[in-house]
Design a protein around this motif. Sequence first.
Motif, short mmCIF file in Angstrom:
data_model
loop_
_atom_site.label_atom_id
_atom_site.label_comp_id
_atom_site.label_asym_id
_atom_site.label_seq_id
_atom_site.Cartn_x
_atom_site.Cartn_y
_atom_site.Cartn_z
N GLY A 116 -0.21 4.98 -4.26
CA GLY A 116 -0.66 6.70 -4.90
C GLY A 116 -0.26 7.62 -4.41
N ARG A 117 -0.11 7.58 -3.10
CA ARG A 117 0.62 8.36 -1.37
C ARG A 117 1.72 9.42 -2.16
N ARG A 135 -1.05 9.04 -10.13
CA ARG A 135 -1.13 8.07 -9.66
C ARG A 135 -0.70 6.77 -10.39
N ASP A 165 0.75 -0.77 -0.09
CA ASP A 165 0.21 0.27 0.03
C ASP A 165 1.09 1.19 0.11
N ARG A 215 -12.01 0.88 -7.99
CA ARG A 215 -11.28 1.85 -8.15
C ARG A 215 -11.66 2.07 -10.04
C1 IPE Z 1 -1.53 0.04 -3.53
O1 IPE Z 1 -1.81 2.23 -3.94
C2 IPE Z 1 -1.44 -0.73 -5.40
C3 IPE Z 1 -2.69 -1.78 -5.47
C4 IPE Z 1 -4.03 -1.94 -5.02
C5 IPE Z 1 -2.51 -1.88 -5.98
P1 IPE Z 1 -2.97 2.61 -3.47
O2 IPE Z 1 -3.26 2.38 -4.91
O3 IPE Z 1 -4.03 1.94 -2.53
O4 IPE Z 1 -1.93 4.08 -3.09
P2 IPE Z 1 -2.18 4.97 -1.94
O5 IPE Z 1 -3.50 4.02 -0.75
O6 IPE Z 1 -3.67 5.78 -2.48
O7 IPE Z 1 -1.52 5.76 -1.35
#
Ligand code: IPE
Length: 213
Positions: A5-6, A15, A2, A53
Motif C-alpha cells: 500500500g505504501r 493500492r 508488507d 480490510r
Molecule cells: C501487504 O501490504 C499486503 C497484504 C496484506 C497482502 P499492505 O497492503 O499491508 O501495505 P501497507 O502496509 O498498506 O503499506
Amino acid sequence: MDGNGRWAKKRHLPRAMGHQRGVEAVRNLVRNIEPLGIECLTLYAFSSENWKRPEDEVSDLMNMLRKFIKSDLPEFIANDVQLKIIGDYRTLAPDIVEQLEDALAQTAGGSRVLAVALNYGAQQEITRAASLAAQTGEVTVESIAANLFTADLPPLDLLIRTSGEVRLSNFLLWQSAYAEMNFTETLWPDFTPEHLQAALNEFSGRERRFGGR
Ligand code: IPE
Ligand code: MG
C-alpha cells in the motif's frame, strides 16, 4: 510481505497496483529459490485478520491469487517447486480451493518448497494444534508441533519482515521461538532476490545457541 500500500501511495497509484507489484516481487523470488539454496520459502500472503480490510481490497487480493496460480503453476512445475499451503485455506472461495488443491497435487514431487500462508493466523494454528493433540493423546511440545500446519516443513531459521514494521502480526509465532529475525525498511514490492541474499549473508554470520551457551 508488507508495504504494498505504501509503495503505491508514494507513487500516487491505486493500492491494487502496489499489490500487483507485490505479486511480481513474489514471482521474482520464487524463480530464485533454487539459486539461493533455499529449502523452503514461506510467504505470508493473507492473514486471518486481513478479512477486516475493505471488501474491494479483499476481492482484488483474491483475484490476484487466482491469476497468480493460473499463470505461475507451469513455472512451479518446470522449476521443481513444491507448493504448500499453511492456514485455513479451505474456507476461501470454492474455485480458489479447487485451484489450490490442483496446484498442490501437480507440484507434489518438487524438491524446493514454496509455502504460502493463506487465511493464516498463528494463534488460531496453535489453538487448533493443541486441540488436535489433546484429542489424540498427551499435549506436549512435540504433539502440538506435529499438528501445526508446518508439521512437514523444515524448522524456521530466518524470518524477514519488510516495510519497517517491527512486529510479527500473528505469523509463525510457535515456529519463531528460535528463529533469527530480520526487520527491513524495504517495502515488499522493492524486495528482490538480492535483498534476500543480503539477509541470508547476514544470517549466516549470526551465532545461534538455542538457549545453550
Ligand atoms: C501487504 O501490504 C499486503 C497484504 C496484506 C497482502 P499492505 O497492503 O499491508 O501495505 P501497507 O502496509 O498498506 O503499506
Ligand atoms: Mg501493511
